[in-house]
Design a protein around this motif. Structure first.
Motif, PDB file in Angstrom:
ATOM      1  N   ALA A   3       0.752  -1.259  -0.169  1.00 37.29           N
ATOM      2  CA  ALA A   3       0.177   0.036   0.032  1.00 37.29           C
ATOM      3  C   ALA A   3       0.879   1.289   0.037  1.00 37.29           C
ATOM      4  N   PRO A   4       0.286   2.153  -0.623  1.00 41.89           N
ATOM      5  CA  PRO A   4       1.192   3.536  -0.542  1.00 41.89           C
ATOM      6  C   PRO A   4       1.460   4.073   0.795  1.00 41.89           C
ATOM      7  N   GLY A   5       2.778   4.303   1.087  1.00 40.87           N
ATOM      8  CA  GLY A   5       3.275   4.909   2.284  1.00 40.87           C
ATOM      9  C   GLY A   5       3.645   3.614   3.306  1.00 40.87           C
ATOM     10  N   GLY A   6       3.371   2.337   3.058  1.00 37.24           N
ATOM     11  CA  GLY A   6       3.756   1.140   3.749  1.00 37.24           C
ATOM     12  C   GLY A   6       5.165   0.791   3.468  1.00 37.24           C
ATOM     13  N   ALA A   7       5.566  -0.324   3.902  1.00 32.71           N
ATOM     14  CA  ALA A   7       6.832  -0.691   3.866  1.00 32.71           C
ATOM     15  C   ALA A   7       7.029  -1.280   2.540  1.00 32.71           C
ATOM     16  N   THR A   8       8.292  -0.836   2.122  1.00 31.28           N
ATOM     17  CA  THR A   8       8.774  -1.398   0.590  1.00 31.28           C
ATOM     18  C   THR A   8       9.151  -2.825   0.552  1.00 31.28           C
ATOM     19  N   SER A   9       9.069  -3.357  -0.457  1.00 26.61           N
ATOM     20  CA  SER A   9       9.223  -4.880  -0.744  1.00 26.61           C
ATOM     21  C   SER A   9      10.756  -5.267  -0.318  1.00 26.61           C
ATOM     22  N   PRO A  10      11.121  -6.467   0.099  1.00 29.14           N
ATOM     23  CA  PRO A  10      12.571  -6.719   0.373  1.00 29.14           C
ATOM     24  C   PRO A  10      13.382  -6.654  -1.008  1.00 29.14           C
ATOM     25  N   LEU A  11      14.518  -6.198  -1.117  1.00 30.67           N
ATOM     26  CA  LEU A  11      15.206  -6.524  -2.439  1.00 30.67           C
ATOM     27  C   LEU A  11      16.384  -7.365  -2.201  1.00 30.67           C
ATOM     28  N   SER A  12      16.317  -8.141  -3.321  1.00 28.71           N
ATOM     29  CA  SER A  12      17.697  -8.915  -3.329  1.00 28.71           C
ATOM     30  C   SER A  12      18.743  -8.764  -4.442  1.00 28.71           C
ATOM     31  N   TRP A  13      19.705  -9.631  -4.509  1.00 29.65           N
ATOM     32  CA  TRP A  13      20.879  -9.360  -5.337  1.00 29.65           C
ATOM     33  C   TRP A  13      20.357  -8.975  -6.884  1.00 29.65           C
ATOM     34  N   ALA A  14      19.422  -9.896  -7.155  1.00 34.04           N
ATOM     35  CA  ALA A  14      18.514  -9.956  -8.486  1.00 34.04           C
ATOM     36  C   ALA A  14      18.244  -8.457  -8.853  1.00 34.04           C
ATOM     37  N   ASN A  15      17.520  -7.735  -7.741  1.00 31.47           N
ATOM     38  CA  ASN A  15      17.215  -6.330  -8.022  1.00 31.47           C
ATOM     39  C   ASN A  15      18.321  -5.516  -8.221  1.00 31.47           C
ATOM     40  N   VAL A  16      19.523  -5.687  -7.610  1.00 26.76           N
ATOM     41  CA  VAL A  16      20.906  -4.978  -7.544  1.00 26.76           C
ATOM     42  C   VAL A  16      21.435  -5.045  -8.935  1.00 26.76           C
ATOM     43  N   SER A  17      21.431  -6.569  -9.441  1.00 27.32           N
ATOM     44  CA  SER A  17      21.817  -6.785 -10.745  1.00 27.32           C
ATOM     45  C   SER A  17      21.054  -5.953 -11.768  1.00 27.32           C
ATOM     46  N   LEU A  18      19.871  -5.864 -11.752  1.00 25.94           N
ATOM     47  CA  LEU A  18      18.838  -5.211 -12.681  1.00 25.94           C
ATOM     48  C   LEU A  18      19.341  -3.745 -12.726  1.00 25.94           C
ATOM     49  N   ALA A  19      19.493  -3.034 -11.546  1.00 26.68           N
ATOM     50  CA  ALA A  19      19.819  -1.775 -11.681  1.00 26.68           C
ATOM     51  C   ALA A  19      21.328  -1.510 -12.228  1.00 26.68           C
ATOM     52  N   PHE A  20      22.018  -2.518 -11.813  1.00 27.87           N
ATOM     53  CA  PHE A  20      23.603  -2.465 -12.358  1.00 27.87           C
ATOM     54  C   PHE A  20      23.469  -2.391 -13.756  1.00 27.87           C
ATOM     55  N   SER A  21      22.626  -3.324 -14.562  1.00 24.59           N
ATOM     56  CA  SER A  21      22.440  -3.179 -15.867  1.00 24.59           C
ATOM     57  C   SER A  21      22.427  -1.869 -16.598  1.00 24.59           C
ATOM     58  N   PHE A  22      21.740  -0.956 -15.806  1.00 19.14           N
ATOM     59  CA  PHE A  22      21.629   0.434 -16.314  1.00 19.14           C
ATOM     60  C   PHE A  22      22.991   0.868 -16.638  1.00 19.14           C
ATOM     61  N   ILE A  23      23.812   0.791 -15.582  1.00 17.69           N
ATOM     62  CA  ILE A  23      25.157   1.501 -15.626  1.00 17.69           C
ATOM     63  C   ILE A  23      25.911   0.459 -16.759  1.00 17.69           C
ATOM     64  N   VAL A  24      25.883  -0.542 -16.862  1.00 19.24           N
ATOM     65  CA  VAL A  24      26.398  -1.604 -18.019  1.00 19.24           C
ATOM     66  C   VAL A  24      26.159  -0.982 -19.254  1.00 19.24           C
ATOM     67  N   PHE A  25      24.710  -0.545 -19.535  1.00 20.02           N
ATOM     68  CA  PHE A  25      24.244  -0.181 -20.728  1.00 20.02           C
ATOM     69  C   PHE A  25      24.905   1.395 -21.087  1.00 20.02           C
ATOM     70  N   ASP A  26      25.002   2.264 -19.984  1.00 18.65           N
ATOM     71  CA  ASP A  26      25.677   3.363 -20.376  1.00 18.65           C
ATOM     72  C   ASP A  26      27.244   3.325 -20.532  1.00 18.65           C
ATOM     73  N   ALA A  27      27.888   2.256 -20.149  1.00 22.11           N
ATOM     74  CA  ALA A  27      29.385   2.145 -20.408  1.00 22.11           C
ATOM     75  C   ALA A  27      29.387   1.618 -21.859  1.00 22.11           C
ATOM     76  N   VAL A  28      28.424   0.699 -22.231  1.00 22.60           N
ATOM     77  CA  VAL A  28      28.532   0.209 -23.583  1.00 22.60           C
ATOM     78  C   VAL A  28      28.166   1.372 -24.684  1.00 22.60           C
ATOM     79  N   VAL A  29      27.288   2.168 -24.405  1.00 24.70           N
ATOM     80  CA  VAL A  29      27.144   3.570 -25.178  1.00 24.70           C
ATOM     81  C   VAL A  29      28.432   4.155 -25.178  1.00 24.70           C
ATOM     82  N   SER A  30      29.018   4.476 -24.000  1.00 25.40           N
ATOM     83  CA  SER A  30      30.229   5.036 -24.240  1.00 25.40           C
ATOM     84  C   SER A  30      31.110   4.537 -24.951  1.00 25.40           C
ATOM     85  N   LEU A  31      31.446   3.035 -24.879  1.00 22.06           N
ATOM     86  CA  LEU A  31      32.514   2.462 -25.685  1.00 22.06           C
ATOM     87  C   LEU A  31      32.083   2.716 -26.998  1.00 22.06           C
TER      88      LEU A  31
END
Length: 330
Positions: A3-31
């Motif tokens: 619900a809005p304002g409630g506790a957020t869902s627990p995050l796993s390393w899979a969530n972190v890896s998905l967010a890290f893919s944004f950095i990887v995409f930027d690095a590929v574009v830079s390359l």
């Protein structure tokens, strides 16, 4: 779904890896476009993962103990690590006694501002509650690093590359305070411009991280906005105080009390840590090359003899296989 304002869902390393893919995409574009920023992005992201993982483990223990001395130790450690980051990694030029100067500037700003701000502005009693004090000190240290780097880098650049104006003022009888005042004003303006710009756009253009975190944690929007105001004022005042202190200390070291510019007190070489690393790496590479050269000298004759023996045997085999031709008419 929460619900809005409630506790957020627990995050796993899979969530972190998905967010890290944004950095990887930027690095590929830079390359792909040859921009040269991809490696820096990936390195910083990997450092972020490692550092935050360690911090999470340490803070979990500190929060569990709820000990004021442990909180004080974490605050001192954050300031010490911030000083090391400023002097070793962020500064291309350094001056004599820069490490203690930056450490004094950081401690003299983050500790008083955090104690007074948390106890009275945030109305937290006791002020050293780990879940309140440590995150605030961490934010203050991060902001002061940026301000100190900008101000001190400008001062060192002017006094090393463009010291003619200061020397002219000193030659005409100006004190070191009068001669260095324009440099100090410009250095502080550059250091404080990001904070001023950030305060100017908060709420209308950008919703800051502390307010977002408070809302996600279940606080009302009004309380989250007030908390963000208090935090932002603490960050800006702490950045200004630390930048002023380190700028004055830097100018006091480089322009001595005899009103002389001392360029010999400015070090433009890489920090001793990186010089030592480069020396060790160079020695390891040299030894590896020497070992490879010795191994090649030992194996080359064997390979040469094997090649010669193989060529001779192939020639003999070919000669045996070729039929003998007789003269015409015989």
């Amino acid at each position: 779904m929460d619900a809005p304002g409630g506790a957020t869902s627990p995050l796993s390393w899979a969530n972190v890896s998905l967010a890290f893919s944004f950095i990887v995409f930027d690095a590929v574009v830079s390359l792909a476009f040859g921009l040269g920023v991809g490696s820096g992005l990936v390195t910083a992201a990997l450092r972020c993962i490692g550092q935050l993982s360690v911090v999470a483990l340490v803070l979990q223990q500190v929060f569990a103990t709820n000990n004021p001395w442990a909180v004080a130790g974490i605050a001192l450690l954050l300031n010490l690590m911030g000083t090391i980051e400023t002097v070793v990694n962020k500064s291309k030029k350094r001056y004599a006694f820069m490490f203690p100067s930056v450490l004094v500037g950081m401690l003299g700003s983050t500790i008083p501002v955090s104690i007074i701000g948390i106890r009275f502005a945030m109305a937290v009693d006791p002020f050293w509650k780990p879940e309140q004090y440590i995150p605030v000190v961490g934010m203050l240290c991060g902001s002061t690093i940026s301000g100190i780097v900008v101000s001190v880098s400008y001062v060192l650049k002017e006094l090393h590359d463009n010291s003619d104006k200061v020397q002219m003022y000193l030659a005409f009888g100006a004190s070191r305070f009068e001669a260095c005042k324009p440099i100090a004003k410009e250095a502080l303006r550059l250091a404080l411009t990001p904070n001023i710009n950030q305060m100017s756009v908060l709420g209308i253009i950008a919703i800051p991280g502390m307010m977002t975190g408070a809302i996600l944690g279940g606080s009302s929007v009004e309380q989250a906005a007030r908390l963000q105001m208090v935090i932002m004022f603490m960050i800006s005042s702490c950045t200004a105080l630390s930048s002023i202190a380190t700028t004055i200390l830097a100018l006091g070291v480089i322009v001595d009390n005899e009103h002389r510019v001392r360029p010999d007190r400015i070090d433009v070489r890489p920090h001793a840590v990186w010089r030592a690393r480069n020396y060790v790496v160079g020695r390891v590479v040299e030894k590896a090359k020497a070992a490879g050269s010795r191994a090649w000298k030992k194996t080359r004759p064997v390979i040469t003899r094997a090649e010669k023996g193989g060529s001779r045997g192939q020639a003999e085999t070919t000669a045996r296989r070729e039929p003998m031709t007789l003269p015409y008419g015989l």
